[in-house]
Design an enzyme around this catalytic site. Structure first.
Site, PDB file in Angstrom:
ATOM      1  N   CYS A  80       3.720  -3.211   3.786  1.00 34.85           N
ATOM      2  CA  CYS A  80       2.787  -2.033   4.201  1.00 34.85           C
ATOM      3  C   CYS A  80       3.287  -1.178   5.398  1.00 34.85           C
ATOM      4  CB  CYS A  80       1.376  -2.729   4.431  1.00 34.85           C
ATOM      5  SG  CYS A  80       1.229  -3.789   5.943  1.00 34.85           S
ATOM      6  N   HIS A  99      11.587 -30.831   7.567  1.00 35.03           N
ATOM      7  CA  HIS A  99      10.790 -29.852   7.393  1.00 35.03           C
ATOM      8  C   HIS A  99       9.855 -29.917   6.197  1.00 35.03           C
ATOM      9  CE1 HIS A  99      13.255 -27.757  10.401  1.00 35.03           C
ATOM     10  NE2 HIS A  99      14.375 -28.041   9.523  1.00 35.03           N
ATOM     11  N   ASP A 113       0.677  -1.072   0.201  1.00 35.56           N
ATOM     12  CA  ASP A 113       0.109   0.023   0.027  1.00 35.56           C
ATOM     13  C   ASP A 113       0.915   1.388  -0.088  1.00 35.56           C
ATOM     14  OD1 ASP A 113       0.913   0.214   2.495  1.00 35.56           O
ATOM     15  OD2 ASP A 113      -1.044   0.156   3.455  1.00 35.56           O
ATOM     16  N   THR A 116       3.247  -1.746   8.901  1.00 35.97           N
ATOM     17  CA  THR A 116       3.713  -2.620   9.865  1.00 35.97           C
ATOM     18  C   THR A 116       4.324  -3.851   9.095  1.00 35.97           C
ATOM     19  OG1 THR A 116       1.544  -3.412   9.971  1.00 35.97           O
ATOM     20  CG2 THR A 116       2.332  -1.814  11.665  1.00 35.97           C
ATOM     21  N   HIS A 150      13.251 -23.432   6.918  1.00 37.08           N
ATOM     22  CA  HIS A 150      12.308 -24.453   7.582  1.00 37.08           C
ATOM     23  C   HIS A 150      10.843 -24.090   7.222  1.00 37.08           C
ATOM     24  CE1 HIS A 150      14.821 -24.991  11.859  1.00 37.08           C
ATOM     25  NE2 HIS A 150      15.403 -24.983  10.522  1.00 37.08           N
TER      26      HIS A 150
HETATM   27  C1  RB5 Z   1      -2.133   2.084   6.729  1.00 39.53           C
HETATM   28  O1  RB5 Z   1      -2.088   3.308   7.376  1.00 39.53           O
HETATM   29  C2  RB5 Z   1      -1.712   0.907   7.576  1.00 39.53           C
HETATM   30  O2  RB5 Z   1      -2.650   0.452   8.353  1.00 39.53           O
HETATM   31  C3  RB5 Z   1      -0.942  -0.453   6.719  1.00 39.53           C
HETATM   32  O3  RB5 Z   1      -0.004  -0.001   5.845  1.00 39.53           O
HETATM   33  C4  RB5 Z   1      -0.698  -1.551   7.584  1.00 39.53           C
HETATM   34  O4  RB5 Z   1       0.365  -1.179   8.243  1.00 39.53           O
HETATM   35  C5  RB5 Z   1      -1.794  -2.422   7.965  1.00 39.53           C
HETATM   36  O5  RB5 Z   1      -1.473  -3.496   8.424  1.00 39.53           O
END
Ligand code: RB5
Length: 154
Positions: free
Chosen positions: A70, A138, A14, A72, A103
């Site tokens: 993304c 594995h 994203d 996180t 693994h």
């Molecule tokens: C976007 O603000 C954020 O929520 C997205 O990039 C991500 O971290 C979601 O898991």
């Protein structure tokens, strides 16, 4: 895709992951890897599932491996792991990246651009790409994951 061939890399993520993804795309191209970037290509806010699904579909069909970014790394990881044939691993350091290949035979790497800086992300990416699946004990475990996929495919 056989274990020994050099797989194509599908990229996706994203708006929050855009800058890091672009940087990693350059690294991959510099490495001589075949890359297809499935977006987003815009900075406006978009929904990460759309891009995780696009990458997951290609990887699940055995067309290559995936890198998802993304904010996180969590959202894309959750989505990708719902796609049949995908074994996604969210990694924040190189050790987990290596183990996810050795693994778990992970075929998608998930990174968080708000968690991991470019330098570390590059190290994680290289560790992930350079580590082969160990097989052996594995393999039967990964086969159980594949069997679960088959059940879900119906
Ligand atoms: C976007 O603000 C954020 O929520 C997205 O990039 C991500 O971290 C979601 O898991």
């Amino acid at each position: 895709m056989t274990e020994k061939s050099v797989p194509k890399v599908f990229l996706g993520g994203d708006h929050a992951g855009l800058e890091l993804r672009k940087a990693l795309r350059e690294v991959l191209v510099w490495m001589g890897r075949e890359v297809e970037d499935l977006g987003t290509h815009e900075t406006r806010s978009v929904d990460y599932p759309d891009f995780a699904i696009a990458v997951g579909e290609r990887v699940g069909r055995g067309e290559g491996i995936g890198i998802l970014v993304c904010g996180t790394g969590i959202g894309v990881d959750i989505v990708a792991n719902k796609m049949p044939g995908v074994r996604a691993a969210r990694c924040t350091e190189p050790y987990s990246a290596r183990m996810s290949r050795a693994h778990n035979d992970a075929n998608v790497l998930c990174l968080g651009a708000r968690v991991t800086g470019i330098g570390l992300a590059e190290e994680i990416l290289k560790a992930w790409l350079d580590t082969p699946f160990e097989g052996g004990r594995h393999r039967q475990r990964v086969e159980k994951i594949r069997a679960l996929d088959e059940k879900r495919r119906g």
